[in-house]
Motif scaffolding. Structure first.
Motif, PDB file in Angstrom:
ATOM      1  N   LYS A  88     -28.247 -32.001  46.573  1.00  0.00           N
ATOM      2  CA  LYS A  88     -27.536 -30.658  45.966  1.00  0.00           C
ATOM      3  C   LYS A  88     -26.074 -31.069  45.341  1.00  0.00           C
ATOM      4  CE  LYS A  88     -29.351 -27.228  49.245  1.00  0.00           C
ATOM      5  NZ  LYS A  88     -29.703 -26.490  48.198  1.00  0.00           N
ATOM      6  N   PHE A  89     -25.617 -31.978  45.972  1.00  0.00           N
ATOM      7  CA  PHE A  89     -24.033 -32.707  45.576  1.00  0.00           C
ATOM      8  C   PHE A  89     -24.273 -32.998  44.092  1.00  0.00           C
ATOM      9  CE2 PHE A  89     -21.407 -36.318  44.944  1.00  0.00           C
ATOM     10  CZ  PHE A  89     -20.371 -35.643  44.741  1.00  0.00           C
ATOM     11  N   SER A  90     -25.400 -33.810  44.036  1.00  0.00           N
ATOM     12  CA  SER A  90     -25.803 -34.607  42.603  1.00  0.00           C
ATOM     13  C   SER A  90     -25.907 -33.516  41.525  1.00  0.00           C
ATOM     14  CB  SER A  90     -26.931 -35.313  42.913  1.00  0.00           C
ATOM     15  OG  SER A  90     -26.820 -36.388  43.787  1.00  0.00           O
ATOM     16  N   ASP A  91     -26.161 -32.415  41.850  1.00  0.00           N
ATOM     17  CA  ASP A  91     -26.262 -31.224  40.685  1.00  0.00           C
ATOM     18  C   ASP A  91     -24.844 -30.446  40.621  1.00  0.00           C
ATOM     19  OD1 ASP A  91     -29.055 -31.723  40.623  1.00  0.00           O
ATOM     20  OD2 ASP A  91     -29.343 -30.230  41.972  1.00  0.00           O
ATOM     21  N   CYS A  92     -23.709 -30.852  41.262  1.00  0.00           N
ATOM     22  CA  CYS A  92     -22.312 -30.265  41.067  1.00  0.00           C
ATOM     23  C   CYS A  92     -21.973 -30.815  40.055  1.00  0.00           C
ATOM     24  CB  CYS A  92     -21.662 -30.234  42.242  1.00  0.00           C
ATOM     25  SG  CYS A  92     -22.388 -29.671  43.719  1.00  0.00           S
TER      26      CYS A  92
ATOM     27  N   LEU B   7     -18.995 -28.973  47.117  1.00  0.00           N
ATOM     28  CA  LEU B   7     -20.037 -28.496  47.871  1.00  0.00           C
ATOM     29  C   LEU B   7     -19.341 -28.036  49.242  1.00  0.00           C
ATOM     30  CD1 LEU B   7     -23.277 -27.953  47.757  1.00  0.00           C
ATOM     31  CD2 LEU B   7     -23.140 -30.156  48.932  1.00  0.00           C
ATOM     32  N   LEU B   8     -19.593 -26.610  49.840  1.00  0.00           N
ATOM     33  CA  LEU B   8     -18.897 -26.407  50.955  1.00  0.00           C
ATOM     34  C   LEU B   8     -20.143 -25.874  51.930  1.00  0.00           C
ATOM     35  CD1 LEU B   8     -16.065 -23.878  49.939  1.00  0.00           C
ATOM     36  CD2 LEU B   8     -16.167 -26.352  50.123  1.00  0.00           C
ATOM     37  N   ILE B   9     -20.162 -26.750  53.094  1.00  0.00           N
ATOM     38  CA  ILE B   9     -20.982 -26.397  54.089  1.00  0.00           C
ATOM     39  C   ILE B   9     -20.386 -25.856  55.338  1.00  0.00           C
ATOM     40  CG2 ILE B   9     -22.959 -27.661  55.650  1.00  0.00           C
ATOM     41  CD1 ILE B   9     -23.026 -29.527  53.247  1.00  0.00           C
ATOM     42  N   ALA B  10     -20.974 -25.036  56.024  1.00  0.00           N
ATOM     43  CA  ALA B  10     -20.549 -24.335  57.310  1.00  0.00           C
ATOM     44  C   ALA B  10     -21.628 -24.931  58.393  1.00  0.00           C
ATOM     45  CB  ALA B  10     -20.096 -22.959  57.459  1.00  0.00           C
ATOM     46  N   ILE B  11     -20.994 -25.194  59.561  1.00  0.00           N
ATOM     47  CA  ILE B  11     -22.031 -25.533  60.816  1.00  0.00           C
ATOM     48  C   ILE B  11     -21.547 -24.772  61.896  1.00  0.00           C
ATOM     49  CG2 ILE B  11     -22.988 -27.357  62.358  1.00  0.00           C
ATOM     50  CD1 ILE B  11     -22.421 -29.406  60.118  1.00  0.00           C
ATOM     51  N   ALA B  12     -22.482 -24.082  62.386  1.00  0.00           N
ATOM     52  CA  ALA B  12     -22.285 -23.022  63.383  1.00  0.00           C
ATOM     53  C   ALA B  12     -23.050 -23.410  64.708  1.00  0.00           C
ATOM     54  CB  ALA B  12     -22.377 -21.493  63.121  1.00  0.00           C
TER      55      ALA B  12
ATOM     56  N   ASP C 142     -13.479 -41.565  50.018  1.00  0.00           N
ATOM     57  CA  ASP C 142     -14.455 -40.678  50.889  1.00  0.00           C
ATOM     58  C   ASP C 142     -14.569 -39.575  49.811  1.00  0.00           C
ATOM     59  OD1 ASP C 142     -14.927 -42.306  52.810  1.00  0.00           O
ATOM     60  OD2 ASP C 142     -13.796 -41.442  54.146  1.00  0.00           O
ATOM     61  N   ILE C 143     -15.696 -38.830  49.856  1.00  0.00           N
ATOM     62  CA  ILE C 143     -15.906 -37.815  49.220  1.00  0.00           C
ATOM     63  C   ILE C 143     -16.209 -36.454  50.250  1.00  0.00           C
ATOM     64  CG2 ILE C 143     -16.880 -38.526  47.111  1.00  0.00           C
ATOM     65  CD1 ILE C 143     -19.705 -37.628  48.049  1.00  0.00           C
ATOM     66  N   ALA C 144     -16.654 -36.756  51.502  1.00  0.00           N
ATOM     67  CA  ALA C 144     -17.196 -35.718  52.420  1.00  0.00           C
ATOM     68  C   ALA C 144     -15.991 -35.711  53.409  1.00  0.00           C
ATOM     69  CB  ALA C 144     -18.387 -36.209  53.019  1.00  0.00           C
TER      70      ALA C 144
ATOM     71  N   VAL D  20     -17.344 -32.589  49.124  1.00  0.00           N
ATOM     72  CA  VAL D  20     -18.270 -32.168  50.036  1.00  0.00           C
ATOM     73  C   VAL D  20     -17.193 -31.842  51.263  1.00  0.00           C
ATOM     74  CG1 VAL D  20     -20.262 -32.116  51.576  1.00  0.00           C
ATOM     75  CG2 VAL D  20     -20.156 -33.260  49.337  1.00  0.00           C
ATOM     76  N   VAL D  21     -17.152 -30.500  51.617  1.00  0.00           N
ATOM     77  CA  VAL D  21     -16.058 -30.213  52.988  1.00  0.00           C
ATOM     78  C   VAL D  21     -16.891 -29.489  53.779  1.00  0.00           C
ATOM     79  CG1 VAL D  21     -14.140 -28.884  53.670  1.00  0.00           C
ATOM     80  CG2 VAL D  21     -14.259 -29.993  51.497  1.00  0.00           C
ATOM     81  N   ILE D  22     -17.098 -29.706  55.147  1.00  0.00           N
ATOM     82  CA  ILE D  22     -17.995 -29.320  56.159  1.00  0.00           C
ATOM     83  C   ILE D  22     -16.964 -28.765  57.119  1.00  0.00           C
ATOM     84  CG2 ILE D  22     -19.506 -29.961  58.041  1.00  0.00           C
ATOM     85  CD1 ILE D  22     -20.441 -32.430  56.141  1.00  0.00           C
ATOM     86  N   PHE D  23     -16.893 -27.458  57.193  1.00  0.00           N
ATOM     87  CA  PHE D  23     -16.668 -26.591  58.089  1.00  0.00           C
ATOM     88  C   PHE D  23     -17.444 -26.544  59.593  1.00  0.00           C
ATOM     89  CE2 PHE D  23     -15.064 -25.627  54.009  1.00  0.00           C
ATOM     90  CZ  PHE D  23     -13.856 -25.230  54.043  1.00  0.00           C
ATOM     91  N   GLU D  24     -16.840 -26.838  60.715  1.00  0.00           N
ATOM     92  CA  GLU D  24     -17.799 -26.820  61.712  1.00  0.00           C
ATOM     93  C   GLU D  24     -16.843 -25.860  62.994  1.00  0.00           C
ATOM     94  OE1 GLU D  24     -17.457 -28.264  65.050  1.00  0.00           O
ATOM     95  OE2 GLU D  24     -15.913 -29.549  64.758  1.00  0.00           O
ATOM     96  N   GLY D  25     -17.687 -25.046  63.622  1.00  0.00           N
ATOM     97  CA  GLY D  25     -17.158 -24.297  64.453  1.00  0.00           C
ATOM     98  C   GLY D  25     -17.735 -23.225  65.037  1.00  0.00           C
ATOM     99  N   LEU D  26     -17.393 -22.576  66.094  1.00  0.00           N
ATOM    100  CA  LEU D  26     -18.304 -21.576  66.658  1.00  0.00           C
ATOM    101  C   LEU D  26     -18.751 -20.419  65.826  1.00  0.00           C
ATOM    102  CD1 LEU D  26     -16.380 -21.337  70.292  1.00  0.00           C
ATOM    103  CD2 LEU D  26     -18.604 -22.427  69.955  1.00  0.00           C
ATOM    104  N   TYR D  27     -17.690 -19.773  64.948  1.00  0.00           N
ATOM    105  CA  TYR D  27     -17.842 -18.577  64.345  1.00  0.00           C
ATOM    106  C   TYR D  27     -18.139 -18.864  62.766  1.00  0.00           C
ATOM    107  CZ  TYR D  27     -16.270 -17.384  69.186  1.00  0.00           C
ATOM    108  OH  TYR D  27     -16.104 -17.435  70.420  1.00  0.00           O
ATOM    109  N   THR D  28     -18.319 -19.779  62.368  1.00  0.00           N
ATOM    110  CA  THR D  28     -18.517 -20.077  60.883  1.00  0.00           C
ATOM    111  C   THR D  28     -19.746 -19.196  60.399  1.00  0.00           C
ATOM    112  OG1 THR D  28     -19.766 -22.013  61.317  1.00  0.00           O
ATOM    113  CG2 THR D  28     -17.587 -22.359  60.746  1.00  0.00           C
TER     114      THR D  28
END
Length: 295
Positions: free
Chosen positions: A15-19, A25-30, A72-74, A156-164
């Protein structure tokens, strides 16, 4: 067999390669407390940065494949930095309940989190500055402002937390700015024991039984809210106990640390044995002296 982490790294890299160069590229992990969000986020970010260095080496064969000078990119941004401070909690109408329920959605700064995501979502330009997010200092039990940097090179920024992925005001707005949202799935009982162990180790409760009781009354109450108000996600990732969640490098580092600890313990045991032998010799000499031997 392909691991969960490697599959997510490969999918995200594609997905990042298509940016284009202006896009992040923003990703949330809940997930509920104790599901493994932090470990997953760190492992995926590590894998993406490794893939980036490999790609750069392919483009520029004279550069080393493990070139640490390659930025780093991530990057990972934990939601922990958006805890309300203890002072803010103490000023709430029901301060006692707010302090006990710390970790519930209402004890977070959802608006501040949304402002950060909105900033990071903006297109990258030559004028894009480094953006700063808060971290959480577990020693003082409060957030630390502007402690996590998100440089212009962060793609690529990964946001991780309970309420994402929470279907509630503020959280929903940030969720809608994401390219991907993942949910780490685990059963409540497993998560309960993980969190209780963590809280007991942190000294939050003086016995494991009390830690279990507190975890069920607070953390797992939050878990029920998360499960009952979860927005749609693109990936449901099963939480696992084995090493497939961690990159080879992370496992190797842990192994090296364990080896170092084992060596230190072995050296300490040798020193203790030498001390014991020395004391025995001194006791023997003292006994001989008492008997008049050698006088």
């Amino acid at each position: 067999m392909e691991t969960h982490v490697q599959r997510l790294v490969d999918k995200t890299w594609e997905k990042f390669s298509d940016c284009d160069l202006s896009q992040r590229l923003l990703i949330a992990i809940a997930g509920i407390p104790g599901s493994g969000k932090t470990t997953l986020a760190a492992s995926v970010a590590h894998g993406l940065n490794k893939a980036h260095r490999r790609s750069r080496h392919t483009q520029f064969p004279n550069s080393p494949e493990s070139d640490t000078s390659c930025p780093d990119i991530a990057f990972v941004v934990p939601l922990d930095g958006y805890h309300l401070t203890r002072k803010q909690l103490s000023e709430m109408p029901d301060a006692e309940e707010a302090i006990f329920r710390r970790g519930a959605a209402f004890t977070f700064d959802a608006r501040g989190y949304l402002e950060l995501v909105t900033q990071v979502r903006e297109p990258i330009t030559p004028e894009t500055p480094t953006i700063y997010a808060p971290s959480f200092d577990h020693a003082v039990k409060d957030p630390v402002a502007n402690d996590i940097s998100i440089p212009p090179t962060a793609r690529v920024v990964i946001f991780e937390g309970l309420y994402t992925a929470l279907d509630a005001g503020g959280w929903r707005d940030a969720y809608e700015l994401m390219d991907q949202v993942w949910f780490v799935e685990t059963d409540v009982e497993t998560a309960t024991r993980r969190v209780a162990k963590r809280n007991f180790a942190a000294g939050i409760a003086d016995t494991f039984e009390r830690s279990l009781e507190r975890t069920r009354a607070s953390d797992m109450r939050n878990a029920r809210d998360i499960l009952g108000s979860r927005l749609p996600v693109q990936e449901v990732v099963p939480s696992v106990e084995d090493e497939t969640w961690r990159s080879e490098e992370i496992v190797r580092v842990d192994g090296q640390l364990q080896d170092q600890q084992d060596e230190e313990e072995e050296e300490e045991a040798k020193l203790e044995e030498l001390k014991r032998q020395k004391m025995m010799r001194m006791d023997s000499i003292a006994a001989l002296a008492a008997d008049g031997v050698g006088m």
